[in-house]
Design a protein around this motif. Structure first.
Motif, short mmCIF file in Angstrom:
data_model
loop_
_atom_site.label_atom_id
_atom_site.label_comp_id
_atom_site.label_asym_id
_atom_site.label_seq_id
_atom_site.Cartn_x
_atom_site.Cartn_y
_atom_site.Cartn_z
N PHE A 221 -67.92 7.32 52.20
CA PHE A 221 -67.26 6.89 50.97
C PHE A 221 -68.04 5.75 50.33
O PHE A 221 -68.30 5.74 49.14
CB PHE A 221 -65.82 6.45 51.27
N PHE A 222 -68.43 4.77 51.16
CA PHE A 222 -69.20 3.62 50.67
C PHE A 222 -70.57 3.55 51.33
O PHE A 222 -70.75 3.92 52.48
CB PHE A 222 -68.47 2.31 50.97
N THR A 223 -71.52 3.04 50.57
CA THR A 223 -72.76 2.52 51.13
C THR A 223 -72.67 1.00 51.00
O THR A 223 -71.64 0.48 50.56
CB THR A 223 -73.98 3.04 50.35
N GLU A 224 -73.71 0.29 51.34
CA GLU A 224 -73.65 -1.16 51.25
C GLU A 224 -73.52 -1.66 49.82
O GLU A 224 -73.05 -2.77 49.58
CB GLU A 224 -74.87 -1.80 51.91
N ASP A 225 -73.95 -0.85 48.86
CA ASP A 225 -73.93 -1.34 47.48
C ASP A 225 -73.27 -0.38 46.48
O ASP A 225 -73.37 -0.57 45.27
CB ASP A 225 -75.35 -1.65 47.00
N GLY A 226 -72.56 0.64 46.98
CA GLY A 226 -71.92 1.55 46.03
C GLY A 226 -71.19 2.69 46.71
O GLY A 226 -70.82 2.60 47.89
N LEU A 227 -70.96 3.77 45.96
CA LEU A 227 -70.31 4.96 46.49
C LEU A 227 -71.35 5.86 47.14
O LEU A 227 -72.48 5.97 46.66
CB LEU A 227 -69.61 5.73 45.37
N GLY A 228 -70.94 6.53 48.21
CA GLY A 228 -71.87 7.37 48.94
C GLY A 228 -71.64 8.86 48.74
O GLY A 228 -72.05 9.66 49.57
N PHE A 229 -71.00 9.23 47.65
CA PHE A 229 -70.73 10.64 47.37
C PHE A 229 -70.79 10.88 45.86
O PHE A 229 -70.85 9.92 45.07
CB PHE A 229 -69.37 11.06 47.92
#
Length: 429
Positions: A221-229
């Motif tokens: 759902f998240f990466t360190e700086d944003g959305l992961g999808f």
């Protein structure tokens, strides 16, 4: 850690009518802690958390023990329901007057670190005022962000499928570790056919379940700086949810809304729903059936994507009493007597000493402990997905917009665009 569907339920069910006056709590004013020490060397720290009457009573008992052990440290308390807590905290933080120590969650660490609110507790750990050993597997580094110790876990929980056990038995469904999403969807239809009840409440706005599904498929759902999808990913998720309601696998969302704050499982609209494992006790208090915990379905029969979540204690960078705050946190996460008082109110105790000190005697809490032990034994636990600054806003948007899709107030395409618009604004991307 917060599950959107259950934030509302626990704040309404457990927070209704709770006041500082009725609990005999010390009132917390708009001014900060006492600043210095009194003539006899006594200092006062402010401690704030979200919750309601039951949690407040338990916490105040632990504070009494702390003040007995540390007679030169006094603790002023303040508590609010979840949403009210963060409104008040944000106001206090913006005004440079946050509490000295407070309950926190992973979605807020980067946000308030970026605002220069959180104290890096590493120095207090090095000074021996805060022990960072003795935590259960999966929680050792939970509150560390970008090399800084911004929170100390007090309890753990993990996502699970809460089920109405008699309903599953009547349908002949036996979920086991490693079952797939195909197995799950077949089971939902079987429950519908055999019992006349929807198999599940529906996954529209359960952000942390969607995170597990994404993690099973190499995303998050998240990466360190944003959305992961992508928008396509979310379109697929909400489209499948909508089809599940249409074929009866998932509960009618309008009926679900009508019986709130009671859950659809306790209200006998659904045979189960995904939530945090330590919420099982709430279903028992709401409903008339027997409830249990089932494993998370998988994509490949192995990887669940699961991690342990945790509430934490964090400290204010503005506190004038960092040593005393560290001693308070240390006491709350390590002292065995605290575990005996708190039980599983904030999840399964985070340290081994507290876990060993509290042995539940009721079947519900025994099942919670057994479930988390089973995750360790199965080797499915992974590090938690990083949460960027603005994650809390994204979570709130997912909860609200997902519910709107379920109620037919937005089309899937409209909802996806709205979520990404709000999230990009929140994340500054």
């Amino acid at each position: 850690m917060v599950n959107g569907r259950n934030v509302e339920r626990r704040t309404i069910l457990k927070a209704a009518g709770a006041t500082a006056a009725t609990l005999g709590l010390a009132a917390t004013t708009g001014c900060g802690g006492d600043g210095g020490a009194s003539a006899d060397g006594t200092v006062t720290i402010r401690y704030a958390w979200w919750g309601a009457e039951d949690r407040a009573q338990r916490i105040n008992k632990t504070i009494a023990l702390f003040e007995k052990k540390y007679p030169k440290i006094k603790v002023k308390t303040d508590f609010q329901p979840y949403l009210d807590f963060w409104k008040k905290f944000n106001t206090q933080a913006s005004g440079g007057n946050p509490p000295d120590v407070f309950q926190n969650a992973i979605g807020f660490l980067r946000k308030y670190d970026a605002k220069n609110v959180l104290l890096d507790l590493s120095e207090q750990a090095k000074a021996g005022n805060l022990r960072m050993e003795g935590f259960r597997a999966g929680l050792e580094k939970f509150g560390e962000i970008d090399g800084k110790l911004l929170g100390v876990p007090v309890g753990s929980n993990s996502m699970a499928l809460v089920i109405d056990k008699p309903v599953y038995a009547r349908a002949g469904v036996k979920p086991e570790q490693g079952w797939t999403w195909d197995d799950y969807h077949a089971a939902m239809k079987k429950i519908r056919e055999k019992t006349g009840r929807a198999g599940d409440t529906g996954p529209y706005n359960v952000m942390y379940l969607y995170d597990l599904y994404l993690r099973q498929n190499g995303k998050a759902f998240f990466t360190e700086d944003g959305l992961g999808f992508t928008e396509a990913d979310l379109t697929d998720w909400w489209t499948k949810a909508k089809k599940g309601v249409e074929d009866g696998s998932y509960a009618n969302q309008k009926k679900v809304a009508q019986i709130k704050p009671k859950s659809a499982v306790a209200g006998e609209l659904a045979g189960g729903e995904f939530t945090w494992d330590n919420f099982t006790v709430r279903y028992t208090s709401e409903g008339k059936s027997e409830y249990g915990l089932a494993p998370i379905p998988t994509t490949d029969g192995k990887k669940t994507g699961q991690y342990l979540g945790s509430l934490m204690l964090s400290a204010s960078k503005r506190t004038q009493h960092p040593k005393e705050v560290a001693q308070f946190i240390d006491f709350m996460v390590h002292d065995p007597e605290v575990a005996k008082i708190m039980g599983y109110d904030r999840g399964v105790p985070a340290t081994q000493a507290q876990y060993d000190a509290y042995k539940p005697t009721d079947e519900v809490n025994k099942a919670i402990a057994a479930y988390e032990e089973s995750l360790v034994e199965a080797g499915v636990l992974e590090p938690i997905t990083p949460h960027p600054n603005g994650a809390d806003v994204c979570e709130a948007a997912f909860l609200r917009i997902g519910e709107e899709v379920g109620l037919g107030k937005r089309s899937v395409d409209e909802a996806v665009k709205q979520f990404f618009t709000e999230s990009k604004t929140a994340l500054g991307s």
